[in-house]
Design an enzyme around this catalytic site. Structure first.
Site, PDB file in Angstrom:
ATOM      1  N   THR A 126      79.188 -26.464  15.445  1.00 25.18           N
ATOM      2  CA  THR A 126      77.297 -26.914  14.568  1.00 25.18           C
ATOM      3  C   THR A 126      77.317 -25.625  14.057  1.00 25.18           C
ATOM      4  O   THR A 126      77.517 -24.605  14.388  1.00 25.18           O
ATOM      5  CB  THR A 126      76.677 -27.147  16.179  1.00 25.18           C
ATOM      6  OG1 THR A 126      76.520 -28.218  16.763  1.00 25.18           O
ATOM      7  CG2 THR A 126      74.541 -27.084  15.265  1.00 25.18           C
ATOM      8  N   GLU A 363      75.607 -31.868  23.058  1.00 28.86           N
ATOM      9  CA  GLU A 363      77.042 -32.952  22.457  1.00 28.86           C
ATOM     10  C   GLU A 363      76.399 -33.781  22.679  1.00 28.86           C
ATOM     11  O   GLU A 363      76.862 -34.672  22.746  1.00 28.86           O
ATOM     12  CB  GLU A 363      77.818 -32.531  24.085  1.00 28.86           C
ATOM     13  CG  GLU A 363      78.483 -31.427  24.304  1.00 28.86           C
ATOM     14  CD  GLU A 363      79.132 -31.368  25.380  1.00 28.86           C
ATOM     15  OE1 GLU A 363      80.267 -32.169  25.257  1.00 28.86           O
ATOM     16  OE2 GLU A 363      79.458 -30.142  25.799  1.00 28.86           O
TER      17      GLU A 363
HETATM   18  C1  LIG Z   1      71.674 -24.560  24.095  1.00 27.00           C
HETATM   19  C2  LIG Z   1      72.275 -25.273  23.764  1.00 27.00           C
HETATM   20  C3  LIG Z   1      73.549 -25.298  23.560  1.00 27.00           C
HETATM   21  C4  LIG Z   1      74.284 -25.709  22.554  1.00 27.00           C
HETATM   22  N1  LIG Z   1      75.686 -25.249  22.611  1.00 27.00           N
HETATM   23  C5  LIG Z   1      76.757 -26.021  21.446  1.00 27.00           C
HETATM   24  C6  LIG Z   1      77.488 -25.001  21.952  1.00 27.00           C
HETATM   25  O1  LIG Z   1      78.635 -24.634  22.601  1.00 27.00           O
HETATM   26  N2  LIG Z   1      78.857 -25.592  20.553  1.00 27.00           N
HETATM   27  C7  LIG Z   1      78.282 -26.389  19.262  1.00 27.00           C
HETATM   28  O2  LIG Z   1      78.882 -27.021  18.957  1.00 27.00           O
HETATM   29  N3  LIG Z   1      76.651 -26.995  19.613  1.00 27.00           N
HETATM   30  C8  LIG Z   1      76.035 -26.476  20.165  1.00 27.00           C
HETATM   31  N4  LIG Z   1      74.996 -26.980  20.677  1.00 27.00           N
HETATM   32  C9  LIG Z   1      74.806 -27.709  19.322  1.00 27.00           C
HETATM   33  C10 LIG Z   1      73.793 -28.996  19.668  1.00 27.00           C
HETATM   34  O3  LIG Z   1      75.166 -29.757  19.703  1.00 27.00           O
HETATM   35  C11 LIG Z   1      73.355 -30.104  18.450  1.00 27.00           C
HETATM   36  O4  LIG Z   1      71.885 -29.310  18.640  1.00 27.00           O
HETATM   37  C12 LIG Z   1      73.163 -31.127  18.040  1.00 27.00           C
HETATM   38  O5  LIG Z   1      74.163 -31.886  18.562  1.00 27.00           O
HETATM   39  C13 LIG Z   1      71.984 -32.496  17.384  1.00 27.00           C
HETATM   40  O6  LIG Z   1      72.065 -31.234  16.332  1.00 27.00           O
HETATM   41  P1  LIG Z   1      71.330 -30.082  15.735  1.00 27.00           P
HETATM   42  O7  LIG Z   1      70.555 -29.351  16.226  1.00 27.00           O
HETATM   43  O8  LIG Z   1      71.468 -30.142  13.960  1.00 27.00           O
HETATM   44  O9  LIG Z   1      69.234 -31.551  15.323  1.00 27.00           O
HETATM   45  P2  LIG Z   1      69.475 -33.054  13.519  1.00 27.00           P
HETATM   46  O10 LIG Z   1      71.320 -33.466  13.680  1.00 27.00           O
HETATM   47  O11 LIG Z   1      69.407 -32.177  12.446  1.00 27.00           O
HETATM   48  O12 LIG Z   1      68.951 -33.646  14.146  1.00 27.00           O
HETATM   49  C14 LIG Z   1      67.151 -34.291  14.152  1.00 27.00           C
HETATM   50  C15 LIG Z   1      67.346 -35.123  15.120  1.00 27.00           C
HETATM   51  O13 LIG Z   1      67.358 -35.558  13.927  1.00 27.00           O
HETATM   52  C16 LIG Z   1      68.396 -36.967  14.895  1.00 27.00           C
HETATM   53  N5  LIG Z   1      68.686 -37.561  14.051  1.00 27.00           N
HETATM   54  C17 LIG Z   1      70.324 -36.804  12.983  1.00 27.00           C
HETATM   55  N6  LIG Z   1      71.071 -37.882  13.003  1.00 27.00           N
HETATM   56  C18 LIG Z   1      70.701 -39.144  12.683  1.00 27.00           C
HETATM   57  C19 LIG Z   1      71.011 -40.136  12.739  1.00 27.00           C
HETATM   58  N7  LIG Z   1      72.017 -40.923  12.200  1.00 27.00           N
HETATM   59  N8  LIG Z   1      70.416 -41.233  13.307  1.00 27.00           N
HETATM   60  C20 LIG Z   1      69.086 -41.870  14.001  1.00 27.00           C
HETATM   61  N9  LIG Z   1      68.777 -39.775  14.492  1.00 27.00           N
HETATM   62  C21 LIG Z   1      69.488 -38.839  13.610  1.00 27.00           C
HETATM   63  C22 LIG Z   1      69.061 -36.545  16.050  1.00 27.00           C
HETATM   64  O14 LIG Z   1      68.689 -37.239  17.083  1.00 27.00           O
HETATM   65  C23 LIG Z   1      67.474 -35.128  16.352  1.00 27.00           C
HETATM   66  O15 LIG Z   1      66.242 -35.988  16.908  1.00 27.00           O
HETATM   67  C24 LIG Z   1      74.368 -26.243  21.674  1.00 27.00           C
HETATM   68  C25 LIG Z   1      72.100 -27.072  21.398  1.00 27.00           C
HETATM   69  C26 LIG Z   1      71.440 -26.075  21.868  1.00 27.00           C
HETATM   70  C27 LIG Z   1      70.478 -26.103  22.185  1.00 27.00           C
END
Ligand SMILES: Cc1cc2nc3c(=O)[nH]c(=O)nc-3n(C[C@H](O)[C@H](O)[C@H](O)COP(=O)(O)OP(=O)(O)OC[C@H]3O[C@@H](n4cnc5c(N)ncnc54)[C@H](O)[C@@H]3O)c2cc1C
Length: 380
Positions: A126, A363
């Site tokens: 991410t 994830e």
């Molecule tokens: C505590 C914590 C630990 C984490 N650990 C890791 C880690 O170790 N390594 C790592 O790489 N990442 C990690 N993450 C990141 C996590 O995997 C991401 O936060 C997650 O994949 C969502 O991405 P984003 O936050 O950018 O949300 P966004 O992708 O910006 O999404 C925002 C909203 O839009 C929705 N959305 C986006 N695209 C679509 C679509 N095509 N259709 C419908 N809805 C959509 C999403 O479902 C969400 O509701 C962690 C996150 C947290 C909070």
């Protein structure tokens, strides 16, 4: 089909449960409030085999099956979901990526110290502008002499500050789209890699989460993990397995919340009887117990298929989606059954309520799981 666990699996569940009750439960609130990553727990987790759960004994692992992995994560999450998240990220993301796609030399160098708890694993996909759309990452890796030079940053990295071994994905060929992304192993202390902001989180506060910054970070060419351009495809395979772990985490969290609600309902009196005698409360308990069993079965099915070498994109996404969403309901009902005491920190309900929200996000969000499931269904 046999739905029973083996005697060894029951024994494993009892021993991880006992460990969580004695070594973790007394500290849950303190670690949560202080956002303290419990480094002191790491050697104890390692001594139970919980830091190398699934990789082979040849590389210092405990060589457990996917179902046994689920049992371990469930039992940790039942007591402290934040510890379970750290164990899942260490095992299921960083170590799993190296175990699945590393060379023999990389496995020998990294897996044994990861399993012994001498090193903590982190995995960065991410970025601040790309989460669900992971292929839109901006971090780059460019060849320079016999090295790769990384520039960019990763967001929300579990163990971004406490990690020793980082697997990070970076763009190596912008013109090739998903096939232009590669994975790299970077060791703590490599010049140019620094931890960024530590996140102040709603829940899972004892699990370290931070940015990781790369500024002209030079690593030897043999730190490429898997072939050049295969990083994204490998990442999807790591996540197919990793999502089973998050599903198990959600099942364990829901189980912990359900047990807390059940125990409270048996004790709390209103209108001259225990609240467990009211049908409205009984139905909540019955619905949660049923949903938790269903989620556990979906999760074990995905793990069972993975153990037998099947691709589990569909089954993993179904298990993760369902388990995380029923866990949100279990945590919600746990607070409601506790009434006002569900709103204060003296009881575990409010922490389950905060922690659970990670399970529908990490994830891959629930929306992304539905997308993955639908794509799988439509492609058949
Ligand atoms: C505590 C914590 C630990 C984490 N650990 C890791 C880690 O170790 N390594 C790592 O790489 N990442 C990690 N993450 C990141 C996590 O995997 C991401 O936060 C997650 O994949 C969502 O991405 P984003 O936050 O950018 O949300 P966004 O992708 O910006 O999404 C925002 C909203 O839009 C929705 N959305 C986006 N695209 C679509 C679509 N095509 N259709 C419908 N809805 C959509 C999403 O479902 C969400 O509701 C962690 C996150 C947290 C909070």
């Amino acid at each position: 089909m046999d739905f029973r666990l083996t005697e060894d699996q029951e024994l494993l569940r009892r021993s991880v449960r006992e460990f969580a009750e004695t070594e973790i439960r007394p500290h849950v609130r303190e670690w949560d409030e202080a956002q303290h990553f419990p480094t002191e727990l790491v050697p104890k987790l390692a001594s139970l085999g919980l830091l190398g759960i699934q990789f082979s004994e040849e590389y210092g692992g405990a060589a457990m099956s996917g179902i046994e992995y689920c049992i371990c994560i469930e039992e940790l999450a039942r007591v402290d979901p934040a510890v379970a998240l750290s164990v899942a990220a260490h095992n299921g993301l960083c170590s799993a990526h190296i175990a699945m796609f590393g060379t023999d030399a990389q496995k020998r160098t990294y897996l044994a110290p990861l399993a012994r708890g001498e090193k903590i694993g982190a995995w960065g996909l991410t970025e601040s502008t790309s989460g669900s759309d992971a292929a839109g990452m901006r971090t780059t890796a460019v060849r320079a002499g016999g090295c790769w030079v990384l520039n960019g940053s990763k967001a929300f990295t579990t163990h971004g500050r406490v990690g020793d071994v980082f697997v990070a994905m970076a763009v190596t060929d912008r013109t090739a789209g998903r096939k232009g992304i590669s994975a790299f192993i970077i060791e703590k202390g490599t010049p140019g890699m620094t931890p960024g902001k530590k996140e102040d989180k709603l829940g899972m506060r004892a699990s370290d989460t931070s940015e990781v910054l790369f500024e002209s970070c030079r690593i030897p060419s043999d730190q490429l993990l898997g072939a050049e351009g295969e990083g994204f495809v490998h990442t999807m395979q790591v996540l197919d397995a990793g999502r089973i772990g998050i599903a198990a985490l959600a099942v364990g969290l829901a189980q912990g919340a359900y047990e807390a609600a059940l125990g409270y309902a048996r004790e709390r009196k209103a209108f001259g009887r225990t609240i467990s005698q009211f049908q409205a409360i009984q139905w909540k308990l019955a619905d949660n117990a049923t949903r938790i069993e269903a989620a556990r079965l979906l999760t074990y099915r995905a793990a069972y298929l993975k153990d037998r070498g099947h691709r589990t994109t569909l089954e993993s996404a179904m298990a993760k989606l369902y388990a995380s969403e029923i866990a949100v309901k279990a945590a919600d009902d746990c607070v409601q059954i506790h009434g006002g005491y569900g709103f204060v920190k003296d009881y575990p309900a409010e922490k389950f309520f905060r922690d659970v929200m990670l399970t529908t996000i990490g994830e891959g969000t629930s929306e992304i799981q539905r997308l993955v499931i639908a794509r799988q269904l439509l492609s058949r």
